[in-house]
Scaffold this motif. Structure first.
Motif, PDB file in Angstrom:
ATOM      1  N   SER A  22      -7.296  -4.645   8.745  1.00 45.53           N
ATOM      2  CA  SER A  22      -7.005  -5.047  10.118  1.00 45.53           C
ATOM      3  C   SER A  22      -8.035  -4.467  11.074  1.00 45.53           C
ATOM      4  CB  SER A  22      -5.608  -4.565  10.524  1.00 45.53           C
ATOM      5  OG  SER A  22      -5.376  -4.864  11.874  1.00 45.53           O
ATOM      6  N   LYS A  23      -8.595  -5.323  11.921  1.00 39.02           N
ATOM      7  CA  LYS A  23      -9.533  -4.827  12.929  1.00 39.02           C
ATOM      8  C   LYS A  23      -8.791  -4.088  14.043  1.00 39.02           C
ATOM      9  CE  LYS A  23      -9.709  -9.250  15.356  1.00 39.02           C
ATOM     10  NZ  LYS A  23     -10.559 -10.350  15.775  1.00 39.02           N
ATOM     11  N   LYS A  30      -4.775   6.272   8.393  1.00 40.36           N
ATOM     12  CA  LYS A  30      -4.868   6.846   7.051  1.00 40.36           C
ATOM     13  C   LYS A  30      -4.654   5.732   6.027  1.00 40.36           C
ATOM     14  CE  LYS A  30      -3.362  11.296   8.669  1.00 40.36           C
ATOM     15  NZ  LYS A  30      -2.355  12.328   8.674  1.00 40.36           N
ATOM     16  N   PRO A  31      -5.004   5.996   4.760  1.00 36.99           N
ATOM     17  CA  PRO A  31      -4.856   4.950   3.739  1.00 36.99           C
ATOM     18  C   PRO A  31      -3.456   4.337   3.668  1.00 36.99           C
ATOM     19  CG  PRO A  31      -6.162   6.734   2.864  1.00 36.99           C
ATOM     20  CD  PRO A  31      -5.654   7.196   4.217  1.00 36.99           C
ATOM     21  N   LEU A  32      -2.415   5.104   3.903  1.00 33.74           N
ATOM     22  CA  LEU A  32      -1.061   4.543   3.860  1.00 33.74           C
ATOM     23  C   LEU A  32      -0.819   3.529   4.973  1.00 33.74           C
ATOM     24  CD1 LEU A  32       1.243   7.496   2.793  1.00 33.74           C
ATOM     25  CD2 LEU A  32       0.731   5.406   1.529  1.00 33.74           C
ATOM     26  N   TRP A  33      -1.511   3.659   6.086  1.00 35.06           N
ATOM     27  CA  TRP A  33      -1.381   2.667   7.157  1.00 35.06           C
ATOM     28  C   TRP A  33      -1.854   1.311   6.637  1.00 35.06           C
ATOM     29  CZ3 TRP A  33      -4.085  -0.982   9.724  1.00 35.06           C
ATOM     30  CH2 TRP A  33      -3.501  -1.499  10.885  1.00 35.06           C
ATOM     31  N   LEU A  35      -2.092   0.360   3.477  1.00 38.36           N
ATOM     32  CA  LEU A  35      -1.177  -0.103   2.432  1.00 38.36           C
ATOM     33  C   LEU A  35       0.058  -0.745   3.056  1.00 38.36           C
ATOM     34  CD1 LEU A  35      -0.389  -0.395  -0.519  1.00 38.36           C
ATOM     35  CD2 LEU A  35       0.520   1.942  -0.421  1.00 38.36           C
ATOM     36  N   ALA A  36       0.599  -0.118   4.082  1.00 38.80           N
ATOM     37  CA  ALA A  36       1.768  -0.680   4.774  1.00 38.80           C
ATOM     38  C   ALA A  36       1.439  -2.046   5.380  1.00 38.80           C
ATOM     39  CB  ALA A  36       2.258   0.281   5.854  1.00 38.80           C
ATOM     40  N   GLU A  37       0.250  -2.166   5.957  1.00 40.24           N
ATOM     41  CA  GLU A  37      -0.175  -3.449   6.532  1.00 40.24           C
ATOM     42  C   GLU A  37      -0.292  -4.512   5.437  1.00 40.24           C
ATOM     43  OE1 GLU A  37      -1.562  -6.095   9.609  1.00 40.24           O
ATOM     44  OE2 GLU A  37      -0.324  -4.298   9.564  1.00 40.24           O
ATOM     45  N   GLY A  59      -3.955   1.472  -4.323  1.00 36.39           N
ATOM     46  CA  GLY A  59      -3.277   0.613  -3.357  1.00 36.39           C
ATOM     47  C   GLY A  59      -3.034  -0.776  -3.913  1.00 36.39           C
ATOM     48  N   CYS A  60      -4.038  -1.315  -4.604  1.00 40.51           N
ATOM     49  CA  CYS A  60      -3.890  -2.642  -5.219  1.00 40.51           C
ATOM     50  C   CYS A  60      -2.839  -2.620  -6.320  1.00 40.51           C
ATOM     51  CB  CYS A  60      -5.216  -3.123  -5.776  1.00 40.51           C
ATOM     52  SG  CYS A  60      -6.430  -3.531  -4.508  1.00 40.51           S
TER      53      CYS A  60
END
Length: 79
Positions: A22-23, A30-33, A35-37, A59-60
């Protein structure tokens, strides 16, 4: 579901392709943001495709497990 078996069906449909980066991510995301997106986008997906090498990205692997557990069809590549 194999990629070559679905191309003709998919080409006949109008597709809305979403990319999980996401731009509009917070500057300190952080990486979890991310992943949540990705999981949020997966919730509305008709199917999902994982690019070559997805097995090496945790994440994948999580996104794929979510697709499996929630019945989102996975378009399998022929690479």
């Amino acid at each position: 579901m194999r990629l070559n078996a679905r191309v003709s069906v998919l080409s006949a449909k109008r597709l809305n392709i979403s990319v999980s980066r996401s731009k509009y991510a917070p500057h300190d995301a952080k990486p979890l943001w991310f992943l949540a997106e990705s999981i949020r986008l997966l919730a509305d997906a008709d199917l999902v495709y994982f690019a070559k090498g997805w097995e090496d990205a945790r994440g994948c692997m999580i996104e794929r497990e979510c697709a499996v557990q929630y019945g989102v069809p996975i378009l399998e590549p022929d690479y």
